[in-house]
Enzyme design. Structure first.
Site, short mmCIF file in Angstrom:
data_model
loop_
_atom_site.label_atom_id
_atom_site.label_comp_id
_atom_site.label_asym_id
_atom_site.label_seq_id
_atom_site.Cartn_x
_atom_site.Cartn_y
_atom_site.Cartn_z
N TYR A 170 -13.61 6.62 -1.10
CA TYR A 170 -12.44 6.02 -0.46
C TYR A 170 -12.19 4.69 -1.15
CZ TYR A 170 -9.67 4.71 3.73
OH TYR A 170 -8.68 4.33 4.60
N ARG A 184 3.47 5.13 -3.08
CA ARG A 184 2.86 3.79 -3.05
C ARG A 184 1.38 4.00 -2.79
NH1 ARG A 184 -0.11 2.14 0.04
NH2 ARG A 184 0.94 1.79 2.02
N LYS A 221 -9.02 10.73 2.15
CA LYS A 221 -8.82 10.56 3.60
C LYS A 221 -9.47 11.73 4.35
CE LYS A 221 -6.16 6.88 3.79
NZ LYS A 221 -6.17 5.74 4.70
N GLU A 256 0.82 9.70 4.35
CA GLU A 256 -0.06 8.69 3.75
C GLU A 256 0.53 8.17 2.44
OE1 GLU A 256 -3.08 7.94 5.36
OE2 GLU A 256 -2.97 6.29 3.94
N ASP A 257 0.58 6.87 2.31
CA ASP A 257 0.98 6.23 1.05
C ASP A 257 2.32 6.69 0.51
OD1 ASP A 257 -1.27 4.73 1.31
OD2 ASP A 257 -2.21 5.32 -0.56
N ASP A 280 -0.18 6.89 8.88
CA ASP A 280 -1.40 6.09 8.98
C ASP A 280 -1.17 4.65 8.51
OD1 ASP A 280 -4.17 5.72 9.38
OD2 ASP A 280 -4.44 5.86 7.22
N ASP A 281 -0.37 4.48 7.49
CA ASP A 281 -0.16 3.13 6.95
C ASP A 281 0.52 2.23 7.96
OD1 ASP A 281 -1.11 3.66 4.20
OD2 ASP A 281 0.53 5.09 4.25
N ASN A 298 -5.31 -3.46 -0.55
CA ASN A 298 -6.27 -2.63 -1.28
C ASN A 298 -5.74 -2.28 -2.66
OD1 ASN A 298 -8.12 -2.34 0.87
ND2 ASN A 298 -6.84 -0.78 1.81
P1 NAI Z 1 4.74 -2.08 1.47
O1 NAI Z 1 5.21 -1.86 0.09
O2 NAI Z 1 5.36 -1.35 2.59
O3 NAI Z 1 4.89 -3.65 1.80
C1 NAI Z 1 4.53 -4.70 0.96
C2 NAI Z 1 5.14 -5.97 1.49
O4 NAI Z 1 4.67 -7.06 0.70
C3 NAI Z 1 6.66 -5.99 1.42
O5 NAI Z 1 7.18 -6.51 2.63
C4 NAI Z 1 6.95 -6.99 0.30
O6 NAI Z 1 8.16 -7.70 0.50
C5 NAI Z 1 5.77 -7.92 0.43
N1 NAI Z 1 5.56 -8.68 -0.79
C6 NAI Z 1 5.54 -8.24 -2.06
N2 NAI Z 1 5.40 -9.30 -2.90
C7 NAI Z 1 5.32 -10.39 -2.14
C8 NAI Z 1 5.19 -11.77 -2.43
N3 NAI Z 1 5.08 -12.21 -3.67
N4 NAI Z 1 5.17 -12.63 -1.39
C9 NAI Z 1 5.26 -12.19 -0.13
N5 NAI Z 1 5.39 -10.90 0.20
C10 NAI Z 1 5.43 -10.01 -0.80
O7 NAI Z 1 3.19 -1.85 1.44
P2 NAI Z 1 2.22 -1.63 2.69
O8 NAI Z 1 2.11 -0.20 2.99
O9 NAI Z 1 2.59 -2.54 3.79
O10 NAI Z 1 0.83 -2.06 2.05
C11 NAI Z 1 0.62 -3.41 1.66
C12 NAI Z 1 -0.84 -3.55 1.30
O11 NAI Z 1 -1.65 -3.31 2.41
C13 NAI Z 1 -1.32 -2.59 0.21
O12 NAI Z 1 -2.21 -3.29 -0.62
C14 NAI Z 1 -2.06 -1.54 0.96
O13 NAI Z 1 -3.07 -0.95 0.18
C15 NAI Z 1 -2.64 -2.38 2.07
N6 NAI Z 1 -2.98 -1.58 3.24
C16 NAI Z 1 -4.20 -1.77 3.78
C17 NAI Z 1 -4.60 -1.05 4.87
C18 NAI Z 1 -5.94 -1.26 5.45
O14 NAI Z 1 -6.38 -0.44 6.24
N7 NAI Z 1 -6.61 -2.33 5.12
C19 NAI Z 1 -3.74 -0.01 5.46
C20 NAI Z 1 -2.44 0.08 4.85
C21 NAI Z 1 -2.09 -0.68 3.77
#
Ligand code: NAI
Length: 533
Positions: A89, A142, A160, A231-232, A254-255, A394
């Site tokens: 994972y 993504r 997953k 997912e993603d 899930d996201d 991540n």
């Molecule tokens: P997404 O693409 O839906 O959202 C990303 C957000 O970051 C957008 O609102 C974008 O405007 C913002 N962003 C991008 N560049 C930026 C900057 N320079 N300054 C401020 N904001 C900025 O992606 P999602 O699904 O929300 O995932 C985001 C991250 O969270 C990924 O790295 C993903 O792997 C991680 N994630 C972690 C999880 C966990 O369980 N820890 C679960 C789901 C996602």
């Protein structure tokens, strides 16, 4: 042919076939003479695994075991979750996806490509098992924070589902990973001579929606009532697909939703250290995508439980995206951000936003490594006796800050969690253990609870229940060393606790098909796959 048995990962036992079985099944002589126990087989797997030089080699090696003997693969995972989860994972699965075209060896799961439009039902009919109960599907749009990886995203549903089996005890025969290949707009991926997906631009608009619709309809026809986990998917599609399907079938994203429950649980556990109530917090979300909007939405609903109106609740949740603070005067705000837009003058920099909002918690899900700079973390430390800092992006290289940066900036006072694991940080003679704020603590239990009770939908109440159950799994010992999520070694117990709470929520809502057993937890536990011969 009998040798086929040894090539079927769900039935193969390899060297654990007894002498009598080898004779009866016609595989005598096809295996070395010694008969082993599964524990001896696990010992060999671990010895090999530990000898691999890189995380990716470990991933490839374990995938080989999964393709040869799934019982052995899952026994190894179940007995060594802390050691193996980072390989199957996040973070290693991210590297595996980046290198998918190169490391690909054997088929696993279904690739449903845009080329099959009009006959997706026939593709699903090719899946050899009828008992599929759960599908994890991505379109590779993504992948973690690695962008559009197209068909290379297949590692994610496989990973997953490995956690569904290892943590929630879902029978692997009931799991189906799916990659929806709608094309990719990633020129580097498409230009890779080894790339295995469609070399075409991503479908968009109505064509894309029709492709997903045909797939979803085909899943319900082939496997009636199957639970579908999205997912993603890139956020331009994720919110819309969730809104379209959540009332129509057993599904969740899930996201958005799983991360919501994880984030709320993390906050509840952090408050056990800081002593405040959720209603007293000011949250600054860095990143306003699926993950953070998912957390914000559930937090706002949870504040409703504490008596706040929705408007009051949203006032506690501030968002900051690539354009700065999410404020009402911003033009063309995406629908999912609009409900959280605040009446405030524009603020372009994160440090200025921290000074303006004075958050008690800073929650990063942006994919911007280093965004929580030393001055930002210092401001959080100045504003709060115990600053809450989550760097959820991540894989590890995308985290908004490292564990060491968070603890050092606050002289060890930070309450920190990250999406991918960080080793403990030694500071001033104290060891700080970082909790892994990952939805791996949520989705396996959601799936298990829903399947074990035949719930017909995945509801918002289930996410509350999951958040409460996860927070309750954080023990005093965890909190004492600063950890606000349980260690990965306890993923299986956590999944059972989450599943039980989710199932209770299903019974309370009257959507469970299985009559309520007197001991719900025992009923769920006895149905869990144990990876034994
Ligand atoms: P997404 O693409 O839906 O959202 C990303 C957000 O970051 C957008 O609102 C974008 O405007 C913002 N962003 C991008 N560049 C930026 C900057 N320079 N300054 C401020 N904001 C900025 O992606 P999602 O699904 O929300 O995932 C985001 C991250 O969270 C990924 O790295 C993903 O792997 C991680 N994630 C972690 C999880 C966990 O369980 N820890 C679960 C789901 C996602």
């Amino acid at each position: 042919m009998s040798i086929d048995l040894l090539r079927e990962p769900l039935r193969n036992r390899g060297t654990a076939f007894t002498t009598e079985e080898r004779e009866r099944l016609g595989v005598a002589g096809l295996l070395p003479p010694r008969v082993e126990t599964i524990d001896e087989q696990v010992a060999r797997v671990l010895a090999n695994l530990r000898g691999k030089a890189s995380p990716l080699e470990k991933y490839v090696y374990l995938s080989g075991i999964q393709d040869a003997n799934e019982t052995l693969y899952y026994r190894t995972l179940i007995d060594h979750l802390e050691e193996t989860v980072p390989t199957v994972y996040t973070p290693t699965v991210g590297e595996a996806c980046l290198r998918w075209s190169c490391i690909y060896q054997r088929p696993r799961g279904l690739y449903v490509s845009a080329r099959e439009r009009g006959r997706i039902g026939a593709v699903l009919a090719n899946w050899p098992r009828d008992e599929v109960a759960i599908i994890v599907v991505t379109d590779g749009g993504r992948i973690l924070d690695l962008g559009d990886l197209g068909a290379n995203g297949m590692g994610i549903p496989i990973g997953k589902l490995a956690l569904y089996v290892a943590c929630a005890g879902i029978d692997p025969a009931r799991c189906l990973p799916v990659l929806l290949d709608a094309g990719t707009d990633n020129a580097a991926v498409r230009g890779d001579p080894l790339y295995l997906g469609l070399r075409a631009a991503r479908l968009a608009g109505a064509e894309y929606d029709a492709f997903v619709e045909e797939f979803v309809a085909a899943t319900q026809a082939r496997f009636p009532g199957v639970l579908v986990q999205f997912e993603d998917f890139a956020n331009a599609n994720a919110f819309r697909l969730l809104a379209r399907y959540r009332e129509r079938l057993r599904c969740f994203n899930d996201d958005i939703q799983g991360t919501g429950a994880m984030g709320l649980a993390g906050l509840y556990a952090a408050l056990r250290i800081t002593g405040g109530r959720l209603a007293e917090q000011r949250l600054l979300f860095f990143g306003a995508g699926e993950a953070n909007i998912g957390i914000g939405t559930l937090v706002a609903a949870a504040l409703g439980r504490e008596g706040l109106t929705l408007a009051q609740a949203r006032e506690r949740c501030w968002f900051f995206d690539s354009q700065g603070l999410v404020t009402r005067d911003r033009h063309a705000l995406a629908e999912h951000k609009r409900t959280f837009a605040q009446d405030h003058a524009p603020v372009a920099g994160l440090l200025e936003a921290v000074e303006a909002v004075r958050p008690t918690a800073l929650i990063g899900a942006s994919g911007q490594p280093g965004a929580f700079s030393a001055p930002v973390l210092a401001a959080m430390a100045r504003l709060n006796a115990r600053p809450i800092v989550f760097a959820l992006s991540n894989p590890t290289a995308k985290a908004e800050c490292t564990a060491a940066e968070a603890y050092r900036a606050a002289g060890g006072r930070a309450i920190f969690a990250s999406g991918s694991p960080f080793p403990p940080v030694e500071l001033d003679g104290r060891s700080h253990h970082t909790g892994q704020g990952n939805n791996a603590f949520v989705f396996p239990g959601i799936g298990l609870g829903v399947l074990a009770t035949g719930c017909t939908r995945v509801t918002d109440e289930m996410y509350f229940a999951a958040a409460d159950a996860l927070a309750a799994q954080v023990g005093a010992q965890d909190l004492a060393c600063g950890r606000i999520f349980p260690p990965a070694a306890r993923l299986r117990e956590v999944a059972l606790a989450v599943a039980t709470a989710v199932a209770e929520a299903g019974y309370a809502k009257g959507i469970a098909a299985v009559p309520r057993p007197p001991d719900l937890a025992a009923h769920i536990r006895q149905g869990m796959y144990a990876a034994a011969y």
